[in-house]
Write a protein that holds these residues in place. Structure first.
Motif, mmCIF file in Angstrom:
data_model
loop_
_atom_site.group_PDB
_atom_site.id
_atom_site.type_symbol
_atom_site.label_atom_id
_atom_site.label_comp_id
_atom_site.label_asym_id
_atom_site.label_seq_id
_atom_site.Cartn_x
_atom_site.Cartn_y
_atom_site.Cartn_z
ATOM 1 N N LYS A 2 -3.422 4.064 2.987
ATOM 2 C CA LYS A 2 -3.391 3.423 1.675
ATOM 3 C C LYS A 2 -3.784 4.360 0.544
ATOM 4 C CE LYS A 2 -4.400 -1.228 3.287
ATOM 5 N NZ LYS A 2 -5.336 -2.347 3.188
ATOM 6 N N ASP A 3 -4.466 5.451 0.853
ATOM 7 C CA ASP A 3 -4.893 6.382 -0.192
ATOM 8 C C ASP A 3 -3.779 7.337 -0.619
ATOM 9 O OD1 ASP A 3 -7.477 5.319 -0.344
ATOM 10 O OD2 ASP A 3 -8.128 6.535 1.363
ATOM 11 N N PRO A 51 -1.334 -0.287 -3.142
ATOM 12 C CA PRO A 51 -2.184 -1.035 -2.201
ATOM 13 C C PRO A 51 -3.523 -1.479 -2.782
ATOM 14 C CG PRO A 51 -2.055 1.284 -1.608
ATOM 15 C CD PRO A 51 -1.079 1.074 -2.719
ATOM 16 N N TYR A 52 -4.029 -0.784 -3.792
ATOM 17 C CA TYR A 52 -5.319 -1.161 -4.382
ATOM 18 C C TYR A 52 -5.165 -1.813 -5.750
ATOM 19 C CZ TYR A 52 -7.362 1.548 -0.631
ATOM 20 O OH TYR A 52 -7.709 2.026 0.618
ATOM 21 N N GLU A 53 -3.927 -2.051 -6.182
ATOM 22 C CA GLU A 53 -3.696 -2.703 -7.470
ATOM 23 C C GLU A 53 -3.729 -4.221 -7.299
ATOM 24 O OE1 GLU A 53 -0.811 -0.265 -10.212
ATOM 25 O OE2 GLU A 53 0.051 -0.427 -8.209
ATOM 26 N N ASP A 54 -3.920 -4.909 -8.415
ATOM 27 C CA ASP A 54 -3.925 -6.366 -8.431
ATOM 28 C C ASP A 54 -2.506 -6.858 -8.152
ATOM 29 O OD1 ASP A 54 -4.117 -9.085 -8.937
ATOM 30 O OD2 ASP A 54 -5.141 -8.852 -10.855
ATOM 31 N N ASN A 84 3.536 -5.254 -2.044
ATOM 32 C CA ASN A 84 2.569 -4.160 -1.954
ATOM 33 C C ASN A 84 2.579 -3.597 -0.532
ATOM 34 O OD1 ASN A 84 1.229 -6.111 -0.493
ATOM 35 N ND2 ASN A 84 -0.554 -6.206 -1.821
#
Length: 174
Positions: A2-3, A51-54, A84
């Motif tokens: 995810k990074d 992946p880390y967005e709203d 996502n």
């Protein structure tokens, strides 16, 4: 990973490729979705959220769905897919309110739990999108029912084969 955003976007691209669809990049996160091949018309827009967005809002009080409504009108495509990679939301922004459709699934959860029915529903919706007439094309309402009425046995056999295929795919994915 995810990074690694580039790898994450490639993962989403691979999902559609496995299903026989090609993503053509329009902008950083917006793609046109079409059948594999060179001369195929785009059938939908795909918006990829990191992946880390709203997943619900693009900004304060602005939803991804409102952004996609305008994008679908601009690109003259009724269907949009918001993803996502873990979740998929399929929306039809047709002018006709009765034709508008909505589907949402937890993709990652469906694969981990081997939920074939949920994944098969997603696959069928992508198939509908791929064969859905574009806005500029007249809809052929006659003839569709007459072709499918006599083929119930063929439809059941095809459905059984597809379910068997997806069951085997899930086992390999695990």
């Amino acid at each position: 990973d995810k990074d690694n955003i580039a790898a994450w976007f490639e993962y989403i691209h691979d999902i559609f490729s496995i299903l026989g669809l090609n993503m053509i990049k329009i902008s950083q996160r917006l793609f046109k979705l079409q059948d594999m091949g060179v001369d195929h018309e785009p059938k939908a827009l795909v918006c990829v959220v990191g992946p880390y967005e709203d997943y619900e809002n693009i900004a304060y009080e602005v939803t991804w769905e409102s952004y996609l409504l305008y994008a679908s009108k601009f690109h003259k495509l009724d269907w949009v897919i918001l993803t996502n990679g873990l979740q998929f939301k399929v929306i039809n922004y047709s002018e006709d309110q009765e034709k508008q459709k909505f589907f949402q699934m937890e993709f990652d959860e469906a694969i981990q739990k081997g939920n074939i029915n949920s994944f098969f529903t997603f696959y069928k919706i992508l198939n509908v999108i791929n064969h859905f007439p574009k806005k500029s094309e007249p809809s052929a309402s006659s003839g569709v029912n007459s072709k499918t009425k006599g083929n119930d046995k063929d439809t059941k056999d095809t459905r059984s084969l597809r379910i068997e295929f997806w069951a085997q795919l899930f086992e390999r994915a695990k």
